[in-house]
Design an enzyme around this catalytic site. Structure first.
Site, PDB file in Angstrom:
ATOM      1  N   TYR A   1       0.845  -1.190   0.000  1.00  0.00           N
ATOM      2  CA  TYR A   1       0.000   0.000   0.000  1.00  0.00           C
ATOM      3  C   TYR A   1       0.886   1.247   0.000  1.00  0.00           C
ATOM      4  O   TYR A   1       1.413   1.668   1.035  1.00  0.00           O
ATOM      5  CB  TYR A   1      -0.922   0.034   1.220  1.00  0.00           C
ATOM      6  CG  TYR A   1      -1.888  -1.119   1.327  1.00  0.00           C
ATOM      7  CD1 TYR A   1      -2.170  -1.938   0.243  1.00  0.00           C
ATOM      8  CD2 TYR A   1      -2.536  -1.396   2.531  1.00  0.00           C
ATOM      9  CE1 TYR A   1      -3.066  -3.004   0.351  1.00  0.00           C
ATOM     10  CE2 TYR A   1      -3.433  -2.443   2.644  1.00  0.00           C
ATOM     11  CZ  TYR A   1      -3.690  -3.244   1.559  1.00  0.00           C
ATOM     12  OH  TYR A   1      -4.566  -4.298   1.673  1.00  0.00           O
TER      13      TYR A   1
ATOM     14  N   LEU B   1     -17.943  -2.116   1.126  1.00  0.00           N
ATOM     15  CA  LEU B   1     -18.489  -0.966   0.397  1.00  0.00           C
ATOM     16  C   LEU B   1     -18.263  -1.071  -1.107  1.00  0.00           C
ATOM     17  O   LEU B   1     -18.556  -0.129  -1.848  1.00  0.00           O
ATOM     18  CB  LEU B   1     -17.878   0.335   0.926  1.00  0.00           C
ATOM     19  CG  LEU B   1     -18.129   0.636   2.404  1.00  0.00           C
ATOM     20  CD1 LEU B   1     -17.446   1.930   2.814  1.00  0.00           C
ATOM     21  CD2 LEU B   1     -19.623   0.707   2.694  1.00  0.00           C
TER      22      LEU B   1
ATOM     23  N   LYS C   1     -22.468   7.380  -3.472  1.00  0.00           N
ATOM     24  CA  LYS C   1     -21.838   8.602  -3.985  1.00  0.00           C
ATOM     25  C   LYS C   1     -21.973   8.743  -5.497  1.00  0.00           C
ATOM     26  O   LYS C   1     -21.983   9.849  -6.024  1.00  0.00           O
ATOM     27  CB  LYS C   1     -20.359   8.583  -3.587  1.00  0.00           C
ATOM     28  CG  LYS C   1     -19.540   9.754  -4.100  1.00  0.00           C
ATOM     29  CD  LYS C   1     -18.091   9.641  -3.658  1.00  0.00           C
ATOM     30  CE  LYS C   1     -17.233  10.772  -4.212  1.00  0.00           C
ATOM     31  NZ  LYS C   1     -15.813  10.641  -3.790  1.00  0.00           N
TER      32      LYS C   1
ATOM     33  N   ARG D   1     -10.523   1.123  -8.303  1.00  0.00           N
ATOM     34  CA  ARG D   1     -11.929   0.980  -8.665  1.00  0.00           C
ATOM     35  C   ARG D   1     -12.117   0.620 -10.134  1.00  0.00           C
ATOM     36  O   ARG D   1     -13.224   0.289 -10.554  1.00  0.00           O
ATOM     37  CB  ARG D   1     -12.673   2.271  -8.315  1.00  0.00           C
ATOM     38  CG  ARG D   1     -12.806   2.479  -6.805  1.00  0.00           C
ATOM     39  CD  ARG D   1     -13.157   3.900  -6.458  1.00  0.00           C
ATOM     40  NE  ARG D   1     -12.027   4.800  -6.715  1.00  0.00           N
ATOM     41  CZ  ARG D   1     -11.992   6.065  -6.304  1.00  0.00           C
ATOM     42  NH1 ARG D   1     -12.998   6.574  -5.615  1.00  0.00           N
ATOM     43  NH2 ARG D   1     -10.940   6.822  -6.573  1.00  0.00           N
TER      44      ARG D   1
ATOM     45  N   ARG E   1     -10.768   7.441   4.135  1.00  0.00           N
ATOM     46  CA  ARG E   1      -9.726   8.388   3.741  1.00  0.00           C
ATOM     47  C   ARG E   1      -9.545   9.516   4.752  1.00  0.00           C
ATOM     48  O   ARG E   1      -8.433   9.988   4.985  1.00  0.00           O
ATOM     49  CB  ARG E   1     -10.065   8.971   2.371  1.00  0.00           C
ATOM     50  CG  ARG E   1      -8.984   9.862   1.778  1.00  0.00           C
ATOM     51  CD  ARG E   1      -9.454  10.506   0.490  1.00  0.00           C
ATOM     52  NE  ARG E   1      -9.739   9.546  -0.554  1.00  0.00           N
ATOM     53  CZ  ARG E   1      -8.829   9.088  -1.417  1.00  0.00           C
ATOM     54  NH1 ARG E   1      -7.577   9.504  -1.341  1.00  0.00           N
ATOM     55  NH2 ARG E   1      -9.166   8.215  -2.338  1.00  0.00           N
TER      56      ARG E   1
END
Length: 315
Positions: A57, A204, A212, A225, A276
């Site tokens: 990451y 999610l 969103k 994504r 975030r």
């Protein structure tokens, strides 16, 4: 916050775990270190005891931030990190060879600023390395006190069973959501029967179930994504919108509904939720403050747009 399992350290595992892939920045359109540190602190303030990270990451950035955020409170935090994904330029290679595991563990300990890792997980299965070699290396680190528990991520049921022949496996981490229910038919009931903790990620759907996105967004090819959470175009996007429509009838924040449907499945120990900012932590972690009703669980489980029922909880 709800707590579900006691660790070797005596700490109790929170029902929600803070995920830090987004804090690495590379696969999520960048990140802000100050926002990341505030988000981690906000999670701790809400009672989250576990934080999940990995060397890949942000090429170590996420682990470094976790290390900074946990200084002075290390004995109150469960750190779960991983090994097995190696970055070489823009490529990500898989290696669970003993020497690689040893090297990665030492580097993670340095970045995290700690002398032990609570849960050390194989990030992805390595078909080129015998699991006996991998688990032997993990056991050696455990014997040395550098890791406390061994976990696996993204393993099939067969791979998990084989790993258990060579080491005591504390946890399995797999993607699980309203949109991705694969583990409900095999890994989840097996882990429940064997007392293996299950960390679920992707509740999610990479953000799609926050509500969103009313229209498919234009995403960079490097954005997770677009290549990992494939719900942002075509039929998968339509299915996500169908789920959100069902969520709206419940009348709670959609992201909390998505998290709670996973959290309330028997056998799920902790749901990894990526946040975030501190605001997102407040919005998402609020799921631990309430439960979906039996009727709402039934409504979501029975959504006809998704995979067949594998004995999923209905309430």
């Amino acid at each position: 916050m709800k707590y579900v399992k006691e660790m070797r350290s005596g700490l109790k595992l929170s029902a929600l775990t803070l995920g830090t892939w987004v804090h690495g920045g590379e696969s999520w359109g960048g990140s802000d270190e100050k926002d990341s540190l505030h988000a981690i602190q906000a999670a701790f303030d809400l009672g989250v005891t576990c934080i999940d990270t990995a060397p890949v990451y942000g090429r170590g950035l996420a682990e470094t931030l976790v290390g900074r955020a946990t200084q002075g409170r290390r004995d109150r935090v469960i750190i779960a990190t991983k090994c097995g994904l190696i970055t070489e330029g823009r490529r990500v290679m898989i290696s669970l060879k003993a020497a690689s595991i040893r090297s990665e563990a030492e580097e993670s300990l340095r970045r995290l600023g700690t002398d032990y890792i609570d849960v050390y997980q194989c990030h992805w299965p390595d078909p080129k390395t015998p699991l006996e070699e991998t688990m032997s290396a993990m056991r050696k680190l455990q014997e040395e006190g550098k890791i406390r528990d061994i976990g696996v991520c993204n393993f099939s049921l067969a791979q998990l069973k084989e790993a258990m022949e060579y080491a005591e496996i504390f946890s399995a981490q797999n993607q699980f959501s309203v949109l991705t229910r694969d583990i409900a038919g095999d890994i989840l009931p097996f882990c429940r029967s064997q007392g293996v903790a299950v960390f679920s990620y992707g509740a999610l759907g990479g953000g799609i179930l926050t509500g969103k996105y009313a229209m498919p967004p234009v995403l960079d090819k490097a954005d997770a994504r677009s290549f990992f959470y494939k719900f942002y175009s075509g039929e998968p996007f339509r299915k996500a919108q169908s789920a959100l429509e069902a969520f709206r009838k419940i009348g709670r924040p959609p992201q909390q509904i998505a998290v709670n449907w996973v959290r309330q499945q028997p056998g799920v120990s902790s749901v990894i939720v990526g946040c975030r900012t501190a605001r997102q932590v407040d919005d998402n972690m609020g799921a631990a403050d309430w439960d979906l009703s039996k009727e709402d669980m039934e409504t979501i489980t029975a959504l006809s747009a998704f995979t067949e029922d594998h004995g999923l909880a209905r309430g």
